[in-house]
Every structure is written in structure tokens, then in C-alpha cells.
Design a protein around this motif. Structure first.
Motif, PDB file in Angstrom:
ATOM      1  N   MET A 280       0.838  -1.201   0.000  1.00  0.00           N
ATOM      2  CA  MET A 280       0.000   0.000   0.000  1.00  0.00           C
ATOM      3  C   MET A 280       0.875   1.253   0.000  1.00  0.00           C
ATOM      4  SD  MET A 280      -3.163  -0.822   2.551  1.00  0.00           S
ATOM      5  CE  MET A 280      -4.158  -2.311   2.349  1.00  0.00           C
ATOM      6  N   SER A 281       0.349   2.326  -0.559  1.00  0.00           N
ATOM      7  CA  SER A 281       1.115   3.553  -0.725  1.00  0.00           C
ATOM      8  C   SER A 281       1.641   4.087   0.608  1.00  0.00           C
ATOM      9  CB  SER A 281       0.229   4.618  -1.381  1.00  0.00           C
ATOM     10  OG  SER A 281       0.811   5.892  -1.259  1.00  0.00           O
ATOM     11  N   ILE A 282       2.955   4.296   0.664  1.00  0.00           N
ATOM     12  CA  ILE A 282       3.570   4.875   1.866  1.00  0.00           C
ATOM     13  C   ILE A 282       3.059   6.295   2.081  1.00  0.00           C
ATOM     14  CG2 ILE A 282       5.759   5.673   2.849  1.00  0.00           C
ATOM     15  CD1 ILE A 282       7.096   3.252   1.584  1.00  0.00           C
ATOM     16  N   ALA A 283       2.861   7.033   0.972  1.00  0.00           N
ATOM     17  CA  ALA A 283       2.363   8.409   1.081  1.00  0.00           C
ATOM     18  C   ALA A 283       1.014   8.428   1.793  1.00  0.00           C
ATOM     19  CB  ALA A 283       2.238   9.043  -0.302  1.00  0.00           C
ATOM     20  N   GLU A 284       0.153   7.464   1.494  1.00  0.00           N
ATOM     21  CA  GLU A 284      -1.163   7.408   2.137  1.00  0.00           C
ATOM     22  C   GLU A 284      -1.025   7.074   3.625  1.00  0.00           C
ATOM     23  OE1 GLU A 284      -3.937   4.955  -0.005  1.00  0.00           O
ATOM     24  OE2 GLU A 284      -3.727   6.121  -1.864  1.00  0.00           O
ATOM     25  N   LYS A 285      -0.049   6.236   3.950  1.00  0.00           N
ATOM     26  CA  LYS A 285       0.188   5.906   5.365  1.00  0.00           C
ATOM     27  C   LYS A 285       0.685   7.134   6.130  1.00  0.00           C
ATOM     28  CE  LYS A 285       1.130   0.953   4.841  1.00  0.00           C
ATOM     29  NZ  LYS A 285       2.104  -0.141   5.039  1.00  0.00           N
ATOM     30  N   VAL A 286       1.598   7.880   5.506  1.00  0.00           N
ATOM     31  CA  VAL A 286       2.094   9.118   6.135  1.00  0.00           C
ATOM     32  C   VAL A 286       0.940  10.099   6.320  1.00  0.00           C
ATOM     33  CG1 VAL A 286       3.604  11.135   5.803  1.00  0.00           C
ATOM     34  CG2 VAL A 286       4.438   8.842   5.216  1.00  0.00           C
ATOM     35  N   PHE A 287       0.081  10.198   5.308  1.00  0.00           N
ATOM     36  CA  PHE A 287      -1.055  11.116   5.326  1.00  0.00           C
ATOM     37  C   PHE A 287      -2.014  10.781   6.466  1.00  0.00           C
ATOM     38  CE2 PHE A 287      -5.486  11.837   3.860  1.00  0.00           C
ATOM     39  CZ  PHE A 287      -5.470  13.222   3.781  1.00  0.00           C
ATOM     40  N   LEU A 288      -2.443   9.517   6.556  1.00  0.00           N
ATOM     41  CA  LEU A 288      -3.405   9.116   7.588  1.00  0.00           C
ATOM     42  C   LEU A 288      -2.790   9.186   8.986  1.00  0.00           C
ATOM     43  CD1 LEU A 288      -5.148   6.128   5.769  1.00  0.00           C
ATOM     44  CD2 LEU A 288      -6.144   8.370   6.268  1.00  0.00           C
TER      45      LEU A 288
END
Length: 418
Positions: free
Chosen positions: A1-9
Motif C-alpha cells: 500500500m502507498s507509503i504516502a497514504e500511510k504518512v497522510f493518515l
């Protein structure tokens, strides 16, 4: 899964105030689980509850969100300092997915190319970088009292008196140049276009009525001082001196880097796509757009033949295009016949067809008036450029000489003229 999305959430969980600031919507996340987590975060926030790890672990849907271990992992990715950059990455990735989806749907449904371009443009227009710190804005104008603003900030009109009145053509602004037919609109537009080209800008001319050959012929006549009637057969009708001058005139016009698009019924979306392509080809030149003319632009919808709605859409789209590309847009407009019934035939705002939205959206509105057009016996060869609206400056009238036979514009207060 996208690391950017993990950082965002994770960042939202760590600093919930970011939720009010973000432009990202749940649907723009790629992971279905991440979309659901963001929806729950929004629901909790609307209910006045915290969106931290402890609150999220009390949700009955905890297991479908990945359980405590996954939510803890998200929190470990939190990086509030990089939140803005992360948002941009997520938005860019979403745009690419949307573009692929549009192209697949277009292929399956056999869309017309105009619809494909319009849908892709909607995606491209979504952006986050529209904000400026006042501190940065102030530093940009720190040297203003010692800078030549006309050269650094705007495109010259080639008419000194008009430049002084309007400040030249400004990036992000729409100028409407309106007149009755045969008043000289196209010649004035071409004067502005070649002057901008010689000043180092990239003039893009969208001629929706006049073919490229006629535009080129007019440019040659006005620049070389050739009688337009003789341009039909230069070999037979030009003098030897004029023929010897021919290649120099071509050289001068080539230096403008002017680009001409003469397709009928172009849409704003098509103009945007062509402008973007040329900006990539000429990365060191600022574009300036000229459109001849307003009601020949094809709107994205038919509106059941309602011309007012069509003009409103086009008018707003011109302003958006000027702002998005940070370039001047000069659009010609025809005036309705009501001007002919008045004793004073100088145009006014209500003479513009469907004038309401045009008057509201345009930054500058100029009208053209020639006394000789209505009175053939007149010895007044002036062309009046009437600035009726100027959002950032004064209004008034500038007189120039218009040489009907060549189409040349000559500023009255200057002897050396382009």
C-alpha cells in the motif's frame, strides 16, 4: 500500500487540526482500507470526537480497518512536517489514475476527442499550489520602486499612451477588444501580437474565422506597408522596391515566433491543450493568447441553444485559463447592431452581445471606433481605442492612426512605429 497514504493518515491521527486543512477526499486514496479509515476519521470529527489512536480503536469496525496493529503502524508513519508534500504526491497519483480511467472509458464508449480533452482538462485544473505567503509576496515586490514594471511584469501593447493607461497586458488578466465588423479589430489584434513577439513573448493566435493564409497576408501587408489589395498577386502587383523588401519583412515576422491556430469551433479545453504543448516547446517564453473571436468559441455544452449561458461559460473559462497559465488573454468580440441606431456610434458596454458575464469577468474592455467608417468624407484617419473598463487602472481614449489599405497601426505621438 502507498507509503504516502500511510504518512497522510498517520499525520491526521497525530495532528487532527490537519483534517480541516486538507484538500484530499477519501475517494482520492488508492487503498480501499485507507478510504474507509479516512471516512471514519471524518465521521468522528463531525461528531466532535477525537481522531487519535485511542478513539479509533473503540470503533466497532476496528477489524475491517486493520485492527490495532495496523492503526498503530499508520501512526508510526506520521510526519506532520511533510504533510503538504505528501498531499501533493497523493493528488498527483490520483490524477494519473483518473486519467487512465477516463481514457479507458473513452475507448469503451467511443467518446469524441473534444469530450476526452475536456475531461482530462478538468483533472489537470485541480491543484493545490494556489497559495502564497504574504511575506513571499512582499519580497517579490521589494524592488518595485526601482524596477521598470512595464518590462518585467507586463506585455507592451506597442502603443506608449495605451501602455501608460493600462499598464500593458498583465499575466492572469483577460482583455476584451470589441467593435463592429470592419472597424479594424483583427488588425489591432495582430499589431498587439507581433509587438508582444518582438518583445520576447510567445504570441498564440487562435483565429476561429479567418484562415491562416489570410492572417499571414495581413501580417505581411501591415509590417511591410504593402497595399492589401496587391497581396493577392505579389509578383504582378508589387514594385521592385517592395519585392526587395519582402525577405526582410519575412525575417522580422519570423522573429515574433507567432503561432497560428485556425481551426473553426475550437473549445477552451483545446486551446488549453495547445497552449500547454507550446509552453513545453518554448520553456523560456511567456505565452500571450489572442482569440478571434468570443462567440465563435465552442462551449463544452449545448445549453439548449441558450447563448447567454454559453457566453457565461466561455467568459469564465477564459479567466480561469488566464490565471492558470499566468498569461494575458486578449479576446475579440463583436458588437450587436444597436450601436448603428444611435447618433453617437461610439460603442458602450451594453453593445457587447450577452454583455453581463463578459463585463463581469473581463479585467480590461476596449472598444474601437473610426469616424471614417461612418463618414467616408471625413479627413479624420484616427482609430479610437476606448478603454471603458480597467480593473487596475484608468479609463479613457487613445487615438492611433489606422492605415486602412495596409492595416498598419501608427501611434500618433510616436513617429517611429512598429
Amino acid at each position: 500500500m502507498s507509503i504516502a497514504e500511510k504518512v497522510f493518515l498517520g499525520s491526521l491521527m497525530k495532528a487532527e487540526y490537519l483534517l480541516k486543512d486538507t484538500v484530499i477526499q477519501p475517494e482520492q486514496l488508492e487503498s480501499l482500507r485507507h478510504r474507509e479509515i479516512m471516512r471514519k476519521i471524518i465521521e468522528l470529527n463531525h461528531a466532535g470526537k477525537g481522531i487519535d489512536l485511542i478513539t479509533l480503536t473503540t470503533l466497532p469496525e476496528l477489524e475491517s480497518l486493520g485492527g490495532i496493529s495496523y492503526l498503530s503502524e499508520l501512526l508510526s508513519f506520521a510526519n506532520v512536517e511533510k504533510f503538504d508534500a505528501t498531499e501533493k504526491i497523493i493528488l498527483d497519483l490520483w490524477k494519473e489514475r483518473e486519467k487512465r480511467n477516463i481514457l479507458q472509458l473513452a475507448a469503451l464508449s467511443d467518446w469524441e476527442i473534444e469530450k476526452v480533452i475536456a475531461e482530462l482538462e478538468k483533472i489537470n485544473q485541480l491543484k493545490m499550489e494556489d497559495h502564497t505567503y504574504l511575506q513571499q509576496a512582499l519580497s517579490n515586490i521589494y524592488e518595485a520602486p526601482w524596477e521598470d514594471q512595464l518590462l518585467s511584469r507586463s506585455v507592451t501593447t506597442g502603443i506608449k499612451e495605451l501602455d501608460e493607461m493600462t499598464g500593458g497586458f498583465q499575466g492572469g488578466e483577460v482583455t476584451i477588444l470589441a467593435a463592429r465588423p470592419s472597424m479594424g479589430k483583427t488588425d489591432v489584434m495582430l499589431h498587439f501580437a507581433k509587438t508582444a513577439g518582438w518583445a520576447g513573448y510567445l504570441p498564440l493566435v487562435f483565429s476561429l474565422e479567418m484562415p491562416e493564409k489570410l492572417i499571414t497576408s495581413r501580417l505581411m501587408a501591415s509590417t511591410g506597408g504593402f497595399n492589401r489589395a496587391k497581396m493577392r498577386d505579389p509578383k504582378r502587383m508589387l514594385t521592385e522596391d517592395q519585392k526587395n523588401k519582402w525577405s526582410d519583412v519575412i525575417g522580422n515576422l519570423t522573429a515574433t515566433n507567432m503561432q497560428i491556430f485556425d481551426g473553426a469551433g475550437q473549445t477552451i479545453a483545446e486551446m488549453r491543450a495547445k497552449t500547454r504543448k507550446l509552453m513545453h516547446q518554448f520553456p523560456y517564453k511567456k505565452p500571450i493568447l489572442f482569440i478571434d473571436y468570443l462567440t465563435l468559441i465552442r462551449s463544452s455544452q449545448v445549453y439548449g441553444g441558450n447563448s447567454h449561458q454559453q457566453v457565461t461559460e466561455i467568459s469564465k473559462s477564459l479567466k480561469i485559463m488566464a490565471k492558470d497559465f499566468d498569461c494575458p488573454v486578449i479576446c475579440l468580440a463583436q458588437l450587436n447592431r444597436s450601436v448603428e441606431s444611435r447618433s453617437d456610434k461610439r460603442p458602450m458596454m451594453s453593445d457587447i452581445r450577452e454583455s453581463g458575464s463578459v463585463e463581469q469577468d473581463a479585467d480590461v474592455i476596449m472598444f474601437l471606433y473610426r469616424d471614417r467608417y461612418y463618414n467616408k468624407e471625413s479627413q479624420n484617419y484616427s482609430l479610437e481605442i476606448i478603454v471603458s473598463k480597467n480593473r487596475n487602472g484608468q479609463v479613457g481614449t487613445v487615438d492611433v492612426n489606422y492605415r486602412e489599405k495596409t492595416g498598419k497601426i501608427v501611434a500618433q505621438k510616436e513617429q517611429s512605429v512598429i
